[in-house]
Design a protein around this motif. Structure first.
Motif, PDB file in Angstrom:
ATOM      1  N   VAL A 108       0.857  -1.194   0.000  1.00  0.00           N
ATOM      2  CA  VAL A 108       0.000   0.000   0.000  1.00  0.00           C
ATOM      3  C   VAL A 108       0.894   1.245   0.000  1.00  0.00           C
ATOM      4  N   THR A 109       0.266   2.405  -0.072  1.00  0.00           N
ATOM      5  CA  THR A 109       1.006   3.669  -0.215  1.00  0.00           C
ATOM      6  C   THR A 109       2.043   3.846   0.891  1.00  0.00           C
ATOM      7  N   ARG A 110       1.642   3.588   2.131  1.00  0.00           N
ATOM      8  CA  ARG A 110       2.574   3.768   3.254  1.00  0.00           C
ATOM      9  C   ARG A 110       3.829   2.923   3.066  1.00  0.00           C
ATOM     10  N   GLU A 111       3.652   1.679   2.607  1.00  0.00           N
ATOM     11  CA  GLU A 111       4.801   0.792   2.408  1.00  0.00           C
ATOM     12  C   GLU A 111       5.630   1.223   1.195  1.00  0.00           C
ATOM     13  N   LEU A 112       4.952   1.716   0.168  1.00  0.00           N
ATOM     14  CA  LEU A 112       5.670   2.168  -1.027  1.00  0.00           C
ATOM     15  C   LEU A 112       6.642   3.296  -0.734  1.00  0.00           C
ATOM     16  N   SER A 113       6.305   4.122   0.231  1.00  0.00           N
ATOM     17  CA  SER A 113       7.148   5.279   0.529  1.00  0.00           C
ATOM     18  C   SER A 113       8.574   4.853   0.873  1.00  0.00           C
ATOM     19  N   PHE A 114       8.715   3.711   1.539  1.00  0.00           N
ATOM     20  CA  PHE A 114      10.054   3.222   1.879  1.00  0.00           C
ATOM     21  C   PHE A 114      10.869   2.949   0.620  1.00  0.00           C
ATOM     22  N   TYR A 115      10.268   2.230  -0.335  1.00  0.00           N
ATOM     23  CA  TYR A 115      10.991   1.851  -1.545  1.00  0.00           C
ATOM     24  C   TYR A 115      11.338   3.072  -2.395  1.00  0.00           C
ATOM     25  N   ILE A 116      10.417   4.014  -2.474  1.00  0.00           N
ATOM     26  CA  ILE A 116      10.668   5.205  -3.289  1.00  0.00           C
ATOM     27  C   ILE A 116      11.772   6.059  -2.676  1.00  0.00           C
ATOM     28  N   VAL A 126       3.005   0.952 -13.755  1.00  0.00           N
ATOM     29  CA  VAL A 126       2.134   0.334 -12.748  1.00  0.00           C
ATOM     30  C   VAL A 126       0.861  -0.211 -13.374  1.00  0.00           C
ATOM     31  N   GLY A 127       0.287  -1.194 -12.689  1.00  0.00           N
ATOM     32  CA  GLY A 127      -1.016  -1.706 -13.067  1.00  0.00           C
ATOM     33  C   GLY A 127      -2.079  -0.668 -12.746  1.00  0.00           C
ATOM     34  N   GLN A 128      -3.094  -0.616 -13.578  1.00  0.00           N
ATOM     35  CA  GLN A 128      -4.145   0.392 -13.424  1.00  0.00           C
ATOM     36  C   GLN A 128      -4.770   0.379 -12.032  1.00  0.00           C
ATOM     37  N   GLU A 129      -4.977  -0.823 -11.478  1.00  0.00           N
ATOM     38  CA  GLU A 129      -5.638  -0.939 -10.177  1.00  0.00           C
ATOM     39  C   GLU A 129      -4.751  -0.465  -9.033  1.00  0.00           C
ATOM     40  N   LEU A 130      -3.472  -0.248  -9.322  1.00  0.00           N
ATOM     41  CA  LEU A 130      -2.525   0.145  -8.283  1.00  0.00           C
ATOM     42  C   LEU A 130      -2.145   1.629  -8.356  1.00  0.00           C
ATOM     43  N   TYR A 131      -2.631   2.324  -9.364  1.00  0.00           N
ATOM     44  CA  TYR A 131      -2.169   3.696  -9.567  1.00  0.00           C
ATOM     45  C   TYR A 131      -2.448   4.607  -8.380  1.00  0.00           C
ATOM     46  N   GLU A 132      -3.616   4.500  -7.756  1.00  0.00           N
ATOM     47  CA  GLU A 132      -3.954   5.385  -6.642  1.00  0.00           C
ATOM     48  C   GLU A 132      -2.956   5.272  -5.493  1.00  0.00           C
ATOM     49  N   ARG A 133      -2.278   4.130  -5.395  1.00  0.00           N
ATOM     50  CA  ARG A 133      -1.271   3.967  -4.337  1.00  0.00           C
ATOM     51  C   ARG A 133       0.012   4.728  -4.667  1.00  0.00           C
ATOM     52  N   VAL A 134       0.243   4.940  -5.952  1.00  0.00           N
ATOM     53  CA  VAL A 134       1.462   5.626  -6.395  1.00  0.00           C
ATOM     54  C   VAL A 134       1.236   7.132  -6.522  1.00  0.00           C
ATOM     55  N   ALA A 135       0.012   7.538  -6.824  1.00  0.00           N
ATOM     56  CA  ALA A 135      -0.307   8.935  -7.124  1.00  0.00           C
ATOM     57  C   ALA A 135       0.224   9.939  -6.095  1.00  0.00           C
ATOM     58  N   PRO A 136       0.170   9.655  -4.785  1.00  0.00           N
ATOM     59  CA  PRO A 136       0.648  10.644  -3.814  1.00  0.00           C
ATOM     60  C   PRO A 136       2.120  11.027  -3.960  1.00  0.00           C
ATOM     61  N   PHE A 137       2.895  10.229  -4.697  1.00  0.00           N
ATOM     62  CA  PHE A 137       4.324  10.516  -4.825  1.00  0.00           C
ATOM     63  C   PHE A 137       4.636  11.385  -6.034  1.00  0.00           C
ATOM     64  N   ASN A 138       3.652  11.596  -6.891  1.00  0.00           N
ATOM     65  CA  ASN A 138       3.867  12.443  -8.069  1.00  0.00           C
ATOM     66  C   ASN A 138       4.228  13.867  -7.647  1.00  0.00           C
ATOM     67  N   GLY A 139       5.405  14.301  -8.065  1.00  0.00           N
ATOM     68  CA  GLY A 139       5.832  15.655  -7.746  1.00  0.00           C
ATOM     69  C   GLY A 139       6.276  15.850  -6.305  1.00  0.00           C
ATOM     70  N   GLN A 140       6.174  14.801  -5.499  1.00  0.00           N
ATOM     71  CA  GLN A 140       6.564  14.887  -4.083  1.00  0.00           C
ATOM     72  C   GLN A 140       7.763  14.001  -3.775  1.00  0.00           C
ATOM     73  N   SER A 141       8.369  13.459  -4.813  1.00  0.00           N
ATOM     74  CA  SER A 141       9.497  12.531  -4.636  1.00  0.00           C
ATOM     75  C   SER A 141      10.336  12.573  -5.901  1.00  0.00           C
ATOM     76  N   SER A 142      11.226  11.599  -6.061  1.00  0.00           N
ATOM     77  CA  SER A 142      12.038  11.517  -7.277  1.00  0.00           C
ATOM     78  C   SER A 142      11.195  11.143  -8.491  1.00  0.00           C
ATOM     79  N   LEU A 143       9.992  10.612  -8.250  1.00  0.00           N
ATOM     80  CA  LEU A 143       9.131  10.096  -9.320  1.00  0.00           C
ATOM     81  C   LEU A 143       8.638  11.226 -10.223  1.00  0.00           C
ATOM     82  N   GLU A 144       9.020  11.166 -11.500  1.00  0.00           N
ATOM     83  CA  GLU A 144       8.663  12.226 -12.444  1.00  0.00           C
ATOM     84  C   GLU A 144       7.503  11.855 -13.355  1.00  0.00           C
ATOM     85  N   HIS A 145       7.296  10.562 -13.574  1.00  0.00           N
ATOM     86  CA  HIS A 145       6.250  10.165 -14.510  1.00  0.00           C
ATOM     87  C   HIS A 145       5.821   8.723 -14.253  1.00  0.00           C
TER      88      HIS A 145
END
Length: 557
Positions: A108-116, A126-145
């Motif tokens: 889940v999102t909380r766990e993803l934060s460690f890996y990112i 990412v799989g479509q069903e998992l996107y909402e878990r990744v969305a919070p990191f857009n623009g708030q981490s190294s993740l650009e796209h």
């Protein structure tokens, strides 16, 4: 180096392999040139040829490189379930010499934060069903796209196969500037530029499961990945005629090697399942004449417990193997009665990109890790003195071989602690306790950190579990240590009873039976029946979760 196992080495194979000095993308290019119109992937009634697979890998690689600026050494998060897009994405990332970071889709999102935070990926697929878990990191981490994929795009909607819910879900429009939908990314049809290649460049960063602490990224290069890919191809007799049932998750090293890299190297057909479902697996084996199936023991236990298992045609299978946990002897015998095949258990870790040990397919031993794989030097050492031990003695398994990782990502101190030198060679300390017999076959006793101290006696839970599996009313078992005011710790067994025994088995029955099967300090004093055991997505039982709950309950008393 131990050599006694060579007496039982398959006659058709050399003891040592010459591994190609090329990368995994070259494996795909070779197979696509050899078998352009042959099916590479079968997915819920739809097929993808090798020509199409390579073309889509190139198009996605071109998009990553020229539209997103992904370059050599950049990390790209791969966060999805088994699907053709996982395979395409993995090879596209490797094509631009970036590093694949495969992540458990259960996170889940909380766990993803460690890996990112840990590996700082530039992009994610990412799989479509998992996107909402990744969305919070857009623009708030190294993740650009983020590239978002819908599994439904690659399945046949007219198929009579039951589709998992995530595969039924049609493509959804995502209004987010950080997102490109999968089909749109491929539609650019950009050809990637050539990139410098080195066997020693990192290609994939699988993380340890975290069952014994914080997850760690394991740096694997083309050299380590190819060693186990080629080793598995030869050991399992893989060929272009092979049809591989891919049920293990590709984010995990065993599924990655045996379910994906092996069939691509050999030019075989991989029959993918996004979610495990035993009747669908039987239908796929029968329909597509599957020849190879690498699984985990819990999966096989479930498969063989189908009431109508004898009605399915399983004759096409020529190789069944796996690991994760010892296979109950009764299940292994049932498999042999049904198929004439012995279950070939193996052993490996994220740090070794799957196997360091294999059971010879024609001379397997049940509940056994097997013998050291090609060019692997495996030994047993005393955990305290670090002295090498001999036949039948219990100690830590240490390995040296071409598949051993280059170290933990950004953790030099932990990397250094994980190796020791014997006879001038670096050996990885697995943390697993084992022994080997007079024929050079290795057996696991348990994880070093899992040992139960009951009244000063060492109790290895795996040994107790293996005994419990022999009881006819036990389907699955997990043994943990729980606080005890008199003994310090005592042994507790969580048991999933067989379907037939759910209403009449008792804890007292199990305890009394166990008492007759093992030493007094080993048998479980406590038994709790459960409907299921907590597991990782790769099928490993999460003993730590059960143990922590027991210790927490003890604190509250």
């Amino acid at each position: 180096m131990l050599t006694r196992h060579f007496q039982h080495w398959p006659n058709r194979l050399p003891h040592s392999l010459i591994v190609p000095e090329t990368g995994i993308v070259h494996n795909l290019e070779v197979s696509a040139n050899r078998y352009p119109d042959k099916t590479a992937i079968t997915y819920y009634g739809a097929e993808l040829s090798y020509r199409e697979l390579l073309e889509q890998v190139d198009h996605l690689a071109g998009f990553l490189q020229k539209e997103l600026g992904v370059a050599s050494g950049d990390r790209v998060l791969l966060f999805m379930q088994n699907a053709p897009q996982f395979v395409i994405a993995y090879y596209a990332i490797a094509r631009v010499n970036a590093i694949v970071v495969p992540i458990n889709p259960m996170h889940v999102t909380r766990e993803l934060s460690f890996y990112i935070e840990d590996n700082e990926p530039k992009a994610a697929i990412v799989g479509q069903e998992l996107y909402e878990r990744v969305a919070p990191f857009n623009g708030q981490s190294s993740l650009e796209h983020v590239v978002v994929a819908a599994y439904n795009d690659y399945a046949d909607p007219a198929s009579d196969l039951p589709l998992p819910d995530v595969v039924k879900q049609s493509r959804q429009a995502i209004g987010d500037d950080y997102v490109t939908e999968w089909r749109d990314a491929l539609a650019y049809k950009i050809k990637p530029d050539p990139v410098p290649f080195s066997l020693d460049d990192p290609v994939v960063l699988p993380y340890t499961s975290g069952t014994t602490g914080k997850p760690k990224g394991c740096v694997h290069t083309s050299k380590t990945v190819q060693a186990n890919t080629v080793g598995a191809v030869h050991w399992g007799n893989a060929s272009a005629s092979g049809v591989v049932l891919s049920t293990l998750p590709f984010f995990h090293v065993t599924g990655m090697i045996h379910g994906m890299h092996v069939p691509i190297y050999s030019g075989g057909n991989m029959v993918l399942m996004t979610r495990w479902e035993r009747e669908t697996a039987a239908r796929l084996i029968e329909r597509y004449r599957c020849t190879h199936w690498t699984n985990i023991s819990t999966m096989l236990v479930d498969f063989l417990s189908m009431p109508d298992i004898t009605e399915w045609d399983l004759e096409s299978l020529t190789y069944i193997g796996g690991g994760g946990a010892p296979l109950p002897r009764a299940v292994g015998e049932k498999l042999f009665e049904l198929t004439g095949l012995r279950y070939a258990e193996g052993y490996g870790l994220s740090e070794t990109i799957a196997q360091t040990h294999f059971n010879p397919p024609d001379r397997s031993k049940l509940q056994c890790l097997g013998i050291p794989s090609f060019d692997v030097d495996a030994r047993i050492i005393d955990m305290d003195t670090l002295e090498e031990l001999g036949e039948g003695e219990t100690g830590e398994i240490v390995v040296n071989g071409p598949q051993v990782f280059k170290g933990y990502w950004r953790r030099p101190e932990e990397t250094e602690k994980s190796f020791l030198t014997i006879d001038g060679k670096p050996f990885f300390r697995t943390g697993d306790i084992g022994r080997y017999d007079e024929e050079g076959y290795f057996f696991i006793v348990d994880r070093a950190k899992r040992m139960i101290n009951a009244s000063g006696y060492k109790v290895w839970p795996t040994e107790v579990e293996s005994t419990l599996y022999k009881h006819p009313k036990v389907q699955s078992a997990c043994v943990v240590g729980v606080p005890d005011s008199r003994r310090g710790e005592t042994v507790k067994a969580f048991i999933v009873p067989t379907d037939q025994a759910r209403d009449d088995v008792t804890a007292e029955e199990i305890i009394q039976w166990a008492k007759e099967q093992m030493a007094a300090y080993k048998y479980p004093r406590l038994v709790e029946f459960v409907d299921s055991l907590p597991m990782t997505a790769s099928g490993k039982i999460l003993w730590r979760v059960l143990q922590e709950k027991e210790w927490e309950k003890a604190k509250q008393k």
